[in-house]
Design an enzyme around this catalytic site. Structure first.
Site, PDB file in Angstrom:
ATOM      1  N   ARG A  31       0.806  -1.221  -0.032  1.00 40.16           N
ATOM      2  CA  ARG A  31      -0.029  -0.136  -0.037  1.00 40.16           C
ATOM      3  C   ARG A  31       0.918   1.235  -0.073  1.00 40.16           C
ATOM      4  NH1 ARG A  31      -5.576  -0.262   2.339  1.00 40.16           N
ATOM      5  NH2 ARG A  31      -6.307   0.829   1.010  1.00 40.16           N
ATOM      6  N   PHE A  77      -9.488   0.905  -3.201  1.00 37.87           N
ATOM      7  CA  PHE A  77      -9.584  -0.098  -2.231  1.00 37.87           C
ATOM      8  C   PHE A  77     -10.401   0.622  -0.774  1.00 37.87           C
ATOM      9  CE2 PHE A  77      -6.199  -2.391  -4.148  1.00 37.87           C
ATOM     10  CZ  PHE A  77      -6.392  -3.538  -4.110  1.00 37.87           C
ATOM     11  N   HIS A  78     -10.968  -0.025  -0.160  1.00 37.45           N
ATOM     12  CA  HIS A  78     -11.275   0.268   1.155  1.00 37.45           C
ATOM     13  C   HIS A  78      -9.895   0.709   2.042  1.00 37.45           C
ATOM     14  CE1 HIS A  78     -13.240   0.134   5.305  1.00 37.45           C
ATOM     15  NE2 HIS A  78     -14.220   0.354   4.562  1.00 37.45           N
ATOM     16  N   TYR A  79     -10.071   1.598   2.819  1.00 37.13           N
ATOM     17  CA  TYR A  79      -9.052   1.905   3.794  1.00 37.13           C
ATOM     18  C   TYR A  79      -8.426   1.009   4.753  1.00 37.13           C
ATOM     19  CZ  TYR A  79     -12.037   3.061   7.670  1.00 37.13           C
ATOM     20  OH  TYR A  79     -13.091   2.723   8.501  1.00 37.13           O
ATOM     21  N   ARG A  80      -9.498  -0.115   4.683  1.00 39.85           N
ATOM     22  CA  ARG A  80      -8.816  -1.361   5.669  1.00 39.85           C
ATOM     23  C   ARG A  80      -7.979  -2.392   4.967  1.00 39.85           C
ATOM     24  NH1 ARG A  80     -14.605  -2.031   8.557  1.00 39.85           N
ATOM     25  NH2 ARG A  80     -14.494  -0.397   9.966  1.00 39.85           N
TER      26      ARG A  80
END
EC number: 3.1.15.-
Length: 187
Positions: free
Chosen positions: A112, A126-129
């Site tokens: 990331r 993407f989702h932040y998780r």
């Protein structure tokens, strides 16, 4: 077909660990359903980087990427980071709505970091998780060492192989480490 419960697994190989000075040289992606069944896989992309950058890799990266043939594939590739970013966005958007899937993989935070710098549109999809298999590995080492020791790692350091290995490792932890309870239908 898009499904908010699908998971997107990713792995990158880089010239080193520092996104300020190193670059992405290989990336691949796999989509699974929520039960970790593989639905689709992207192409494996070698991303062209300069000879100067490749010649300045540290000893570990030089040896590893040389042994796997990746360094030569990178030299011969015409793919740019921007081109690969768009191809992966197109692939991912077929299977997962924007910001629905966590970024899945092993030590995925490192990937990331590079994505933020070199493929920001992909990172933003993407989702932040993160769904990081290495978190379960670290917990199993501390709370159930036999489970951690029973994971077989090949460590090929090829993007697609590493993703498949991460999915298999997640299946292992699901079966042997996570508490199993009856599953409710996902809402």
């Amino acid at each position: 077909m898009q499904d908010k419960n699908n998971l997107c697994w990713l792995d990158m190989e880089m010239t080193g660990l520092n996104p300020e000075t190193d670059r992405i040289i290989e990336v691949a992606m796999i989509i699974t359903d929520s039960d970790l069944n593989v639905l689709a896989q992207s192409e494996v992309y070698a991303i062209h980087q300069s000879d100067e950058l490749l010649d300045n890799m540290d000893e570990w990266n030089t040896a590893t990427h040389g042994r796997t043939g990746l360094t030569q594939r990178v030299r011969e590739s015409s793919h740019t980071e921007a081109e690969v970013e768009q191809k992966l966005l197109d692939f991912m958007s077929e299977w997962v709505p924007r910001r629905a899937t966590p970024m899945c993989g092993n030590s995925i935070h490192q990937d990331r970091r590079f994505m933020v710098k070199y493929m920001p549109k992909l990172e933003n999809y993407f989702h932040y998780r993160n769904l990081d298999v290495s978190t379960l590995k670290e917990l199993a080492k501390r709370w159930n060492p036999p489970v951690a020791k029973s994971v077989v790692k090949r460590g090929s350091h090829k993007a697609l192989d590493d993703i498949l290995e991460s999915i298999e490792e997640m299946r292992h932890y699901r079966e042997h480490f996570l508490i199993s309870a009856p599953r409710a239908e996902a809402q």
